[in-house]
Enzyme design. Structure first.
Site, short mmCIF file in Angstrom:
data_model
loop_
_atom_site.label_atom_id
_atom_site.label_comp_id
_atom_site.label_asym_id
_atom_site.label_seq_id
_atom_site.Cartn_x
_atom_site.Cartn_y
_atom_site.Cartn_z
N ASP A 1 -5.78 56.61 13.76
CA ASP A 1 -5.37 57.35 12.60
C ASP A 1 -5.61 58.57 12.36
O ASP A 1 -5.63 59.43 13.47
CB ASP A 1 -6.83 57.02 11.50
N GLU B 1 -0.98 57.83 15.17
CA GLU B 1 -0.17 57.96 13.40
C GLU B 1 -0.24 59.67 13.77
O GLU B 1 -1.48 60.55 13.96
CB GLU B 1 -1.41 57.83 12.18
#
Ligand SMILES: *[C@@H]1O[C@H](CO)[C@@H](O)[C@H](O)[C@H]1NC(C)=O
Ligand SMILES: *[C@@H]1O[C@H](CO)[C@@H](O)[C@H](O)[C@H]1NC(C)=O
Ligand SMILES: *[C@@H]1O[C@H](CO)[C@@H](O)[C@H](O)[C@H]1NC(C)=O
Ligand SMILES: *[C@@H]1O[C@H](CO)[C@@H](O)[C@H](O)[C@H]1NC(C)=O
Ligand SMILES: *[C@@H]1O[C@H](CO)[C@@H](O)[C@H](O)[C@H]1NC(C)=O
Ligand SMILES: *[C@@H]1O[C@H](CO)[C@@H](O)[C@H](O)[C@H]1NC(C)=O
Ligand SMILES: *[C@@H]1O[C@H](CO)[C@@H](O)[C@H](O)[C@H]1NC(C)=O
Ligand SMILES: CC(=O)N[C@H]1CO[C@H](CO)[C@@H](O)[C@@H]1O
Length: 571
Positions: free
Chosen positions: A227, A294
Site C-alpha cells: 500500500d 502502489e
C-alpha cells in the site's frame, strides 16, 4: 461454462466437471500475463449473516473468481484492526480480524484457492499501524526498541503556545501531527490520526516488518500488494514543505503543499529491494512471489527495485470520459515505451480499485466494458476490481450514510468528492436478500438498489452480458497472441482507436469508438488487418453479435461501443 484443461487423473476430471478450475500458471513467469482480481473482503460475501463480508464468504465464492479466468486474487487488508479506516489501520499484522474470521479460516481459503489454481496475494500496509497496536502502546511508554518504531518529535513552542513540529499535512486534511500527552511529543500520521506512521529508519522496526512478510509467506501466500509505498520515508530535517498556489482548497488541505519532504524519498527503494530478496528466498524452487506496488512516480525505479507490478493507474487518474482516442493512444504508448528494457518487466493495467469510482461511473455505462477490453488485450498484467466484471455501478450516498473516514472528515459539502463508499457497496450476486451478499438485510454499506436487474446470476443466463464479455476476454488473454504477440496502437480516425496484437497468422484487433454517434471507417487500411475478421466480443450495448463476420474495409462501430475482432483460428 466449464473450462477443462490438463487433468491427469479421472478423479480430478470428475471434480472439474462440476467446478470452475483455472489452468494453473506456474514457474518463474506465471505473473507476466496474469489476471489479478482485487477482492474487497468487507463487501464480497458474508457467510455468517452479520452484514460484513468475511473469509469463509470469499472461500465459498472462489469458484466465481476461477470461473472468470483470474490467476490470482488480491485481498484488501484482513488483519486485526479497529476498522477506523476499514483495515488500513492494522493493530496486529499477523492475525485475522474477528470481523473476517480466523487464521484457520485463512488457511482454508488458501487451500481451496490453490486447489482451484488461484494464487493468493495479501495487502500489506507498511506505512502506518493503528494507534491500538501493541507497538504503539509500548512506543508511547518509551520501551526499547519500540520507542523508535514511530516518528516522534518535540513540539515547537511559538509565543509560549505548543505547535506541531512543522507544517506537514495529512492526506485526509489537517496537521499530520498529533500530540501525545503521555509521551509529551507529537507523532506523525500522514493519514488519519489513529494511523501512526512507522519509522523505517529503525532497524528493529524494519526487521519486525520482515517477520510479518515471512509469517504470511510461510502460510503459502503468493505475494503482496504494498500500500502507498510512496509515504514510507520522511526527510530527517523535518523542514516545512513549500506551499502550492491552490486557491479553491481549504488551507489545511493536503493539496496545498508540495510534498518534497514526505513523498517518494529514495530510501524507499532500499526497503523494497530488501523485501524482494526476502520474497525470493521463499521461491527458490517455487513460483515467483509477486510484489505489486502502489506509487505515483517513476515506475522504472520500482521495477528495478523488485516490484513486478508498479501499478499503472492511467485509466483511473489520467484518462476519463472526456479523453480522446489520441489521449488514450499517447498514454498507452508512453507507458509501453517507458518500461525499462528487461524481459522481467511487463506492463500492467488497472481498471479500478476500492479507492476510486467504478469504471462504469467514470466512463459511463456504455463504456464499462471498454476498460476491461483494453486491460486484457494490451500486454501484461490486468488488475480488475471485484464487481467490474459485471459492470457494477457506484451507489449514491447521502452524508448521513457515509462510513468512509475520508468522506466524513470532508464534511457535508465536500464528502461526495472524497468518500470511497460509492465503489465499496456489496457484491451483487443475485436478486435475493441483500443481493445474495448476506442473509441479513442490514449490511455494513447499503446494497445498490439496482441489484434486482444488475447481478451475476442474471448475467450468467443472459445472452449478452458484461460477465460473458469479461469471461471471453480472459479466455482470449491466455492465447499466445496476447501472451507473446506484437503490439500496435493506431488512430483509425480522430474518434476511433485501434489496438492490434499479432502472432504468426493470428490477429486480435480491439476497435473503440470514442464518439457518441456511430463511426464508419476503413480499419483494414489503417490497422493493416485482414479484410475479414470475426467479432470475438463486443461491449454490451453495441449490438455487434459475437461470432459474426465483419468486413474491415467498411467497419461501423456504434457510438461509445468497442469491439474485439479476431482471425478465425482464435474463435
Ligand atoms: C498478534 O496476534 C498473534 C496471534 O493471535 C499473537 O500471537 C501476537 O502476540 C499478536 N501480536 C501483537 C504484536 O499483538
Ligand atoms: C504562487 O503565486 C505567487 C503570487 O501569485 C507567485 O509569486 C509564485 O511564484 C507562485 N508560486 C508557484 C510555485 O507557482
Ligand atoms: C533467506 O533464508 C535463509 C535461510 O532460510 C536465511 O538465513 C536468510 O536470512 C534469509 N534472507 C532473507 C533476506 O530473508
Ligand atoms: C462522465 O463522467 C462524469 C463523472 O466523472 C459523469 O458525471 C458523467 O455523467 C459521465 N458522462 C457520461 C456520458 O457518462
Ligand atoms: C446523489 O446524491 C446527491 C445528494 O443526495 C444529489 O445531490 C445528487 O443529485 C445525486 N446524484 C445522483 C446521480 O443521483
Ligand atoms: C430472480 O432471479 C431468478 C434467476 O436467478 C429469476 O428466476 C427470478 O425471476 C428473479 N426474480 C425477480 C423478482 O426478478
Ligand atoms: C429485514 O428483515 C427483518 C427480519 O427478517 C424484517 O422484519 C424486515 O421487514 C426486513 N426489512 C427490509 C427493509 O426488508
Ligand atoms: C495511509 C494509508 O492508509 N495507506 C494506505 C495507507 O493508508 C491509507 C488509508 O487508506 C489507505 O487508504 C491507503 O490505502
Amino acid at each position: 461454462m466449464f473450462r477443462l484443461y490438463i487433468f491427469i487423473t479421472a478423479l480430478t476430471t470428475l471434480i472439474a466437471l462440476t467446478t470452475s478450475i483455472s489452468i494453473k500458471k506456474t514457474g518463474k513467469n506465471w505473473y507476466k500475463n496474469s489476471l489479478v482480481y482485487h477482492v474487497y473482503p468487507r463487501s464480497f460475501k458474508d457467510s455468517n449473516g452479520d452484514g460484513i463480508g468475511d473469509l469463509n464468504g470469499i472461500t465459498s465464492k472462489l469458484e466465481h473468481i476461477a470461473d472468470i479466468g483470474a490467476d490470482a486474487l488480491w485481498l484488501s487488508p484482513i488483519y486485526t484492526s479497529p476498522q477506523f479506516d476499514f483495515g488500513y489501520d492494522v493493530a496486529n499484522y499477523t492475525d485475522v480480524d474477528k470481523d473476517y474470521g480466523t487464521l484457520a479460516d485463512f488457511d482454508k481459503l488458501v487451500a481451496r484457492a490453490k486447489f482451484l489454481g488461484l494464487k493468493v496475494i495479501l495487502d500489506f500496509v507498511p506505512n502506518h499501524s493503528s494507534h491500538e497496536h501493541e507497538w504503539f502502546k509500548k512506543s508511547v511508554q518509551r520501551i526499547k526498541p519500540y520507542d523508535e518504531y514511530y516518528i516522534w518529535r518535540d513540539a515547537k513552542i511559538v509565543n509560549g503556545i505548543r505547535k506541531p513540529p512543522n507544517n506537514w499535512l495529512s492526506v485526509v486534511r489537517g496537521s499530520a501531527w498529533e500530540w501525545n500527552e503521555a509521551r509529551k511529543q507529537y507523532y506523525l500520521h500522514q493519514f488519519n490520526i489513529p494511523q501512526a506512521d512507522l519509522n523505517y529508519r529503525s532497524a528493529a522496526l524494519q526487521q519486525e516488518m520482515k517477520n510479518v512478510l515471512n509469517f504470511w509467506l510461510n502460510r503459502d501466500v503468493d505475494g503482496f500488494r504494498i500500500d502507498t509505498i510512496s509515504h514510507l520515508f520522511e526527510d530527517v530535517r523535518f523542514l516545512d514543505e513549500p506551499r502550492r498556489n491552490i486557491s479553491d482548497s481549504p488551507e489545511d488541505d493536503y493539496e496545498t503543499l508540495d510534498h518534497i519532504y514526505t513523498r517518494n524519498l529514495l530510501e524507499i527503494y532500499d526497503v523494497l529491494k530488501s523485501w524482494r530478496k526476502l520474497a525470493d528466498n521463499h521461491s527458490k524452487t517455487a513460483d515467483t512471489k509477486i510484489i505489486l506496488t502502489e506509487a505515483d512516480t517513476d515506475f522504472a525505479m520500482y521495477y528495478e527495485s523488485g516490484s513486478n507490478v508498479p501499478f499503472n493507474f492511467m485509466f483511473i487518474l489520467d484518462l476519463n470520459n472526456k479523453s480522446s482516442a489520441a489521449d488514450f493512444k499517447r498514454l498507452i504508448d508512453r507507458w509501453m515505451n517507458n518500461i525499462p528494457d528487461n524481459p522481467a518487466y511487463v506492463a500492467n493495467w488497472v481498471v479500478g480499485n476500492h479507492d476510486n469510482h467504478r469504471a462504469a461511473f467514470r466512463f459511463g455505462e456504455k463504456r464499462a466494458d471498454q476498460l476491461s477490453m483494453l486491460a486484457t488485450v494490451l500486454p501484461g498484467v490486468s488488475v480488475i476490481y471485484n464487481g467490474d466484471e459485471i459492470g457494477m455501478h457506484d451507489r449514491n450516498f447521502t452524508y448521513e450514510e457515509t462510513k468512509d473516514p475520508i468522506g466524513c472528515i470532508a464534511g457535508p459539502n465536500r464528502y461526495h468528492l472524497k468518500s470511497r463508499d460509492p465503489e465499496r457497496t456489496p457484491f451483487q450476486w443475485d436478486n435475493s436478500t441483500s443481493a445474495g451478499f448476506s442473509a441479513s438485510n442490514r449490511t455494513w454499506l447499503p446494497v445498490n438498489s439496482n441489484y434486482g436487474t444488475l447481478n451475476l446470476a442474471v448475467q450468467r443466463i443472459t445472452a449478452v452480458s458484461h460477465y460473458k464479455v469479461f469471461k471471453s476476454l480472459s479466455r482470449l488473454k491466455r492465447r499466445p497472441v496476447i501472451e507473446q504477440g506484437s503490439l500496435q496502437t493506431v488512430l483509425v480516425t480522430e474518434n476511433m482507436l485501434g489496438i492490434i496484437r499479432r502472432h504468426g497468422a493470428s490477429v486480435v484487433a480491439l476497435v473503440i469508438n470514442f464518439a457518441d454517434t456511430s463511426v464508419t471507417a476503413d480499419a483494414r487500411t489503417w490497422m493493416n488487418i485482414p479484410e475479414q475478421l470475426i467479432v470475438y466480443a463486443s461491449s454490451v450495448h453495441s449490438k455487434l453479435l459475437a461470432g459474426s463476420r465483419i468486413d474491415t474495409t467498411r467497419i461501423t462501430i456504434p457510438g461509445s461501443a468497442s469491439v474485439v475482432l479476431t482471425t478465425a483460428d482464435l474463435v
